[in-house]
Design a protein around this motif. Structure first.
Motif, PDB file in Angstrom:
ATOM      1  N   ALA A 320      32.681  76.793 153.118  1.00 35.93           N
ATOM      2  CA  ALA A 320      31.781  75.528 153.223  1.00 35.93           C
ATOM      3  C   ALA A 320      31.338  74.970 151.700  1.00 35.93           C
ATOM      4  N   ILE A 321      31.060  76.134 151.469  1.00 34.14           N
ATOM      5  CA  ILE A 321      30.459  75.013 149.817  1.00 34.14           C
ATOM      6  C   ILE A 321      31.763  75.854 148.361  1.00 34.14           C
ATOM      7  N   PRO A 322      33.034  75.039 147.898  1.00 32.32           N
ATOM      8  CA  PRO A 322      34.120  75.905 147.351  1.00 32.32           C
ATOM      9  C   PRO A 322      32.962  76.393 146.226  1.00 32.32           C
ATOM     10  N   GLN A 323      32.027  76.051 145.281  1.00 31.78           N
ATOM     11  CA  GLN A 323      31.715  76.619 144.103  1.00 31.78           C
ATOM     12  C   GLN A 323      30.940  78.094 144.440  1.00 31.78           C
ATOM     13  N   ALA A 324      30.468  78.110 145.863  1.00 34.83           N
ATOM     14  CA  ALA A 324      29.753  79.908 145.792  1.00 34.83           C
ATOM     15  C   ALA A 324      30.450  80.675 144.406  1.00 34.83           C
ATOM     16  N   ARG A 325      31.825  80.894 144.861  1.00 32.18           N
ATOM     17  CA  ARG A 325      32.574  81.622 143.839  1.00 32.18           C
ATOM     18  C   ARG A 325      31.962  81.958 142.454  1.00 32.18           C
ATOM     19  N   HIS A 326      31.403  80.993 142.380  1.00 34.97           N
ATOM     20  CA  HIS A 326      30.984  80.747 140.732  1.00 34.97           C
ATOM     21  C   HIS A 326      29.404  80.736 140.677  1.00 34.97           C
ATOM     22  N   TRP A 327      28.613  81.067 141.628  1.00 28.70           N
ATOM     23  CA  TRP A 327      27.409  81.220 142.061  1.00 28.70           C
ATOM     24  C   TRP A 327      27.214  82.671 141.327  1.00 28.70           C
ATOM     25  N   ARG A 328      25.792  83.145 140.559  1.00 29.84           N
ATOM     26  CA  ARG A 328      25.537  84.463 139.438  1.00 29.84           C
ATOM     27  C   ARG A 328      24.887  85.090 140.958  1.00 29.84           C
ATOM     28  N   PRO A 329      25.079  85.982 141.658  1.00 27.34           N
ATOM     29  CA  PRO A 329      25.060  87.081 142.125  1.00 27.34           C
ATOM     30  C   PRO A 329      24.194  88.093 141.636  1.00 27.34           C
ATOM     31  N   LEU A 330      23.269  88.022 142.085  1.00 25.31           N
ATOM     32  CA  LEU A 330      21.440  89.137 141.687  1.00 25.31           C
ATOM     33  C   LEU A 330      21.607  90.472 142.099  1.00 25.31           C
ATOM     34  N   ARG A 331      21.491  90.612 143.521  1.00 27.39           N
ATOM     35  CA  ARG A 331      22.086  91.935 144.251  1.00 27.39           C
ATOM     36  C   ARG A 331      22.556  91.381 144.841  1.00 27.39           C
ATOM     37  N   ALA A 332      22.634  92.961 145.859  1.00 26.95           N
ATOM     38  CA  ALA A 332      23.564  92.766 147.146  1.00 26.95           C
ATOM     39  C   ALA A 332      22.011  93.266 148.164  1.00 26.95           C
ATOM     40  N   TRP A 333      22.064  94.362 149.078  1.00 25.24           N
ATOM     41  CA  TRP A 333      21.061  95.278 150.163  1.00 25.24           C
ATOM     42  C   TRP A 333      21.796  95.500 151.485  1.00 25.24           C
ATOM     43  N   ALA A 334      21.394  96.312 151.781  1.00 21.78           N
ATOM     44  CA  ALA A 334      22.182  96.936 153.157  1.00 21.78           C
ATOM     45  C   ALA A 334      20.434  97.609 154.322  1.00 21.78           C
ATOM     46  N   GLY A 335      21.232  96.914 155.502  1.00 18.08           N
ATOM     47  CA  GLY A 335      20.022  97.541 155.986  1.00 18.08           C
ATOM     48  C   GLY A 335      20.183  97.967 157.760  1.00 18.08           C
ATOM     49  N   VAL A 336      20.266  99.243 158.413  1.00 14.47           N
ATOM     50  CA  VAL A 336      20.540  99.667 159.570  1.00 14.47           C
ATOM     51  C   VAL A 336      19.639  98.867 160.846  1.00 14.47           C
ATOM     52  N   ARG A 337      19.977  98.626 161.497  1.00 13.31           N
ATOM     53  CA  ARG A 337      19.811  97.828 162.566  1.00 13.31           C
ATOM     54  C   ARG A 337      19.383  98.623 164.146  1.00 13.31           C
ATOM     55  N   ASN A 338      18.220  98.912 164.521  1.00  8.62           N
ATOM     56  CA  ASN A 338      18.002 100.046 165.340  1.00  8.62           C
ATOM     57  C   ASN A 338      18.195  99.056 166.802  1.00  8.62           C
ATOM     58  N   THR A 339      19.288  98.970 166.748  1.00 12.08           N
ATOM     59  CA  THR A 339      19.985  98.144 168.292  1.00 12.08           C
ATOM     60  C   THR A 339      20.314  99.025 169.253  1.00 12.08           C
ATOM     61  N   LEU A 340      20.431  98.770 171.050  1.00 15.17           N
ATOM     62  CA  LEU A 340      19.874  99.823 171.588  1.00 15.17           C
ATOM     63  C   LEU A 340      21.313 100.191 172.007  1.00 15.17           C
ATOM     64  N   PHE A 341      21.866 101.299 172.847  1.00 10.67           N
ATOM     65  CA  PHE A 341      23.006 101.625 172.419  1.00 10.67           C
ATOM     66  C   PHE A 341      24.006 100.896 174.075  1.00 10.67           C
ATOM     67  N   GLU A 342      25.150 100.111 173.306  1.00 10.31           N
ATOM     68  CA  GLU A 342      26.235  99.759 174.100  1.00 10.31           C
ATOM     69  C   GLU A 342      27.396  99.879 173.441  1.00 10.31           C
ATOM     70  N   TRP A 343      28.147 100.248 174.684  1.00  6.92           N
ATOM     71  CA  TRP A 343      29.798 101.017 174.806  1.00  6.92           C
ATOM     72  C   TRP A 343      30.880  99.912 175.059  1.00  6.92           C
ATOM     73  N   GLY A 344      31.719  99.335 174.746  1.00  7.71           N
ATOM     74  CA  GLY A 344      32.709  98.388 174.527  1.00  7.71           C
ATOM     75  C   GLY A 344      32.326  97.555 174.048  1.00  7.71           C
ATOM     76  N   ILE A 345      31.510  96.964 173.417  1.00 10.59           N
ATOM     77  CA  ILE A 345      30.957  95.742 172.974  1.00 10.59           C
ATOM     78  C   ILE A 345      32.139  95.067 171.120  1.00 10.59           C
ATOM     79  N   ASP A 346      31.730  94.910 171.182  1.00 10.46           N
ATOM     80  CA  ASP A 346      31.630  94.195 169.162  1.00 10.46           C
ATOM     81  C   ASP A 346      30.492  94.646 168.660  1.00 10.46           C
ATOM     82  N   ALA A 347      30.199  95.305 167.804  1.00 10.49           N
ATOM     83  CA  ALA A 347      28.921  95.230 166.880  1.00 10.49           C
ATOM     84  C   ALA A 347      27.950  93.943 166.909  1.00 10.49           C
ATOM     85  N   ASP A 348      28.396  92.616 166.432  1.00  3.26           N
ATOM     86  CA  ASP A 348      27.770  91.522 166.629  1.00  3.26           C
ATOM     87  C   ASP A 348      27.304  91.301 168.089  1.00  3.26           C
ATOM     88  N   ALA A 349      27.993  91.217 168.832  1.00  2.00           N
ATOM     89  CA  ALA A 349      27.481  90.814 170.075  1.00  2.00           C
ATOM     90  C   ALA A 349      26.331  91.599 171.007  1.00  2.00           C
TER      91      ALA A 349
END
Length: 555
Positions: A320-349
């Motif tokens: 969307a914004i080509p110059q994004a590759r030149h921005w200065r990233p400060l940090r990355a961070w991660a977390g774990v969602r506690n989504t309810l269990f379902e079988w057979g669908i993609d994680a983002d669904a």
């Protein structure tokens, strides 16, 4: 018997317990759901103890995209969640106006590929009623020229854009203020206190055994009912009582860039079609998130961010914004969602709906409930439903919930910051930064402060010694990492290198730390910042980081 615990804080910052420990409700987990239930239950007259092994909102809550949004993508497969999230986001706006801010978004339209413009606009038309529930504006369609007037860096392939409104929030402050309001309603709060087991009478859960994470020592706490609100750790906690909570944990990463790149957010499309967000947030910009199944330890997820994940989210922004590759990233961070269990669908669904699990009916374990699923925007509703269930289980009469109307501590209309300059000798911009954290309680924190107390310790975030004293004495901060969440020390572009040492020495004076404790706090704080920077560094930036670590003597 009184449910209040006479408690004190020793010189090391550990909580010392004295007296009887008997409650109506013991809550395990101090994320937004746990603090939300503690507030609601205390306001409805229950004797509540809240236990958190670190600090308020430091797990899944703090690793979110930091928006109380309706969940536009859930409109495709989970309309009830979109509706309830939007309705409750409006209530959160009312009770915490100083923490919530509008984020106008652009949804870029491309000449080829991705969503067709007409289908995307029809989708946003369906979302408009939910956006209006939160106070958002109806969407508008912009030409390419109009979109570039707002965001000049848009890629040539973008032929136009659609607009929509969402709302950002300081998630750490939201959790802390729910906890603070719970305490002011009579709850007892125990941060840095880990639950290590349950107390039983036969199969019935009758309380918890807790360990002080800072000072050591264990204690039994009796309660008529125990609520497991441990997020992605909920299955592990339930297993201590031979009970089960079925989740399908999902890992999501974000990148923070060191400046506010624009005043509009962007809805992005990943190479695999997933929706991502570019979000202006305070003085920074947040990009994310991924959504993948995760089977590791939620406490270690920050150490498991890969270069591929970083490149995936940057690639979505750069489309969307080509110059994004030149921005200065400060940090990355991660977390774990506690989504309810379902079988057979993609994680983002996976659905973001929530559920109160009664282990008496599910597992034959009376006295234990668990919270599963949910999302930030609907935390207050989840807490209301859980408290309704708790009152029922305890055999108490129904008491109306007031959390949708009762303001959180400090909530008040935005002041005239130029006028506030005449009351406190700080620049209007600095007073606004402090007010965004404390709201009307800014006056409590700064009252009687002299020039030394008003000198900035963290220049990026306008944190003064007076605010640090308030965070320690009123909000109960006990570690340097607590101070980052409560007062934003080290949360700016310096990432703690400018302000961590003076903040640590001030905390040492306030809490009577020994020199060894001060050094340990500082080293742990800077190591945690390194964990976030490591995945985004490369080339000269990586060499510069190694030089800085050598100067500061960090191993």
């Amino acid at each position: 018997m009184s449910g209040r615990i006479p408690a004190s804080v020793d010189a090391a910052g550990a909580r010392a317990y004295t007296g009887p420990m008997l409650y109506d409700l013991a809550i395990i987990g101090g994320g937004i759901n746990g603090t939300g239930v503690a507030r609601d239950a205390a306001l409805r007259g229950l004797r509540v103890a809240l236990f958190e092994r670190e600090d308020w909102g430091c797990g899944t809550t703090g690793a979110s995209t930091r928006m109380v949004h309706g969940g536009i993508r859930y409109l495709l497969y989970d309309v009830p969640t979109t509706r309830t999230s939007s309705e409750d986001a409006a209530r959160v706006r009312r009770i915490a106006p100083h923490l919530i801010f509008r984020i106008p978004f652009l949804w870029p339209l491309y000449a080829r590929g991705g969503f067709m413009a007409e289908a995307t606009e029809a989708f946003l038309s369906a979302y408009d009623p939910y956006a209006r529930l939160k106070g958002g504006l109806r969407h508008a369609r912009l030409s390419g020229e109009e979109a570039r007037r707002i965001e000049p860096g848009l890629a040539p392939e973008i032929t136009g854009a659609l607009t929509l409104d969402e709302w950002g929030v300081d998630v750490f402050r939201l959790s802390a203020l729910n906890a603070l309001d719970a305490r002011e309603a009579g709850a007892d709060l125990f941060p840095h206190t880990e639950v290590v087991g349950f107390l039983f009478s036969g199969r019935d859960v009758r309380g918890v055994r807790v360990r002080d994470s800072l000072g050591g020592g264990e204690r039994d706490v009796e309660a008529r009912l125990v609520l497991n609100a441990a997020g992605p750790w909920a299955p592990r906690i339930a297993s201590l009582a031979d009970a089960t909570v079925r989740l399908r944990p999902g890992k999501g990463i974000h990148i923070t860039f060191e400046r506010r790149i624009g005043n509009f957010g962007l809805l992005l499309e990943g190479v695999d079609g997933r929706t991502l967000f570019l979000v202006p947030h305070g003085a920074e910009t947040i990009l994310g998130t991924t959504d993948d199944d995760y089977y590791g330890d939620p406490a270690r997820v920050d150490h498991e961010i890969t270069r591929d994940e970083v490149e995936y989210v940057v690639e979505a922004a750069a489309r969307a914004i080509p110059q994004a590759r030149h921005w200065r990233p400060l940090r990355a961070w991660a977390g774990v969602r506690n989504t309810l269990f379902e079988w057979g669908i993609d994680a983002d669904a996976l659905s973001r709906r929530h559920e109160v699990v009664d282990h008496e009916s599910r597992d034959g374990v009376p006295g234990l409930l668990s919270l599963a699923g949910g999302k930030l925007a609907s935390y207050r509703l989840f807490a209301e439903e859980a408290t309704d269930r708790i009152l029922e289980k305890l055999g108490r009469p129904a008491v109306p919930c007031v959390t949708g109307d009762r303001p959180l501590p400090g909530a008040e209309p935005e002041p005239d910051f130029r006028a506030l300059e005449r009351e406190f000798p700080l620049p209007a911009a600095a007073l606004e930064r402090i007010w965004r954290r404390l709201g009307g309680r800014l006056r409590n924190a700064l009252a009687g402060a002299g020039p030394d107390d008003l000198a900035p310790i963290c220049r990026s975030e306008a944190v003064t010694a007076a605010e640090i004293r308030y965070a320690v004495r009123v909000e109960g901060c006990r570690t340097l990492e607590d101070l980052r969440r409560h007062a934003h020390v080290g949360a700016g572009a310096c990432d703690g290198l400018d302000c961590a040492a003076p903040a640590a020495h001030l905390m040492a004076r306030l809490l009577d730390w020994e020199p060894a404790r001060t050094r340990a706090e500082l080293e742990a704080f800077l190591d945690r910042r390194w964990t976030g920077r490591r995945p985004v560094l490369r080339g000269a930036a990586l060499a510069h980081e190694e030089l800085i670590r050598g100067v500061y003597g960090i191993g």
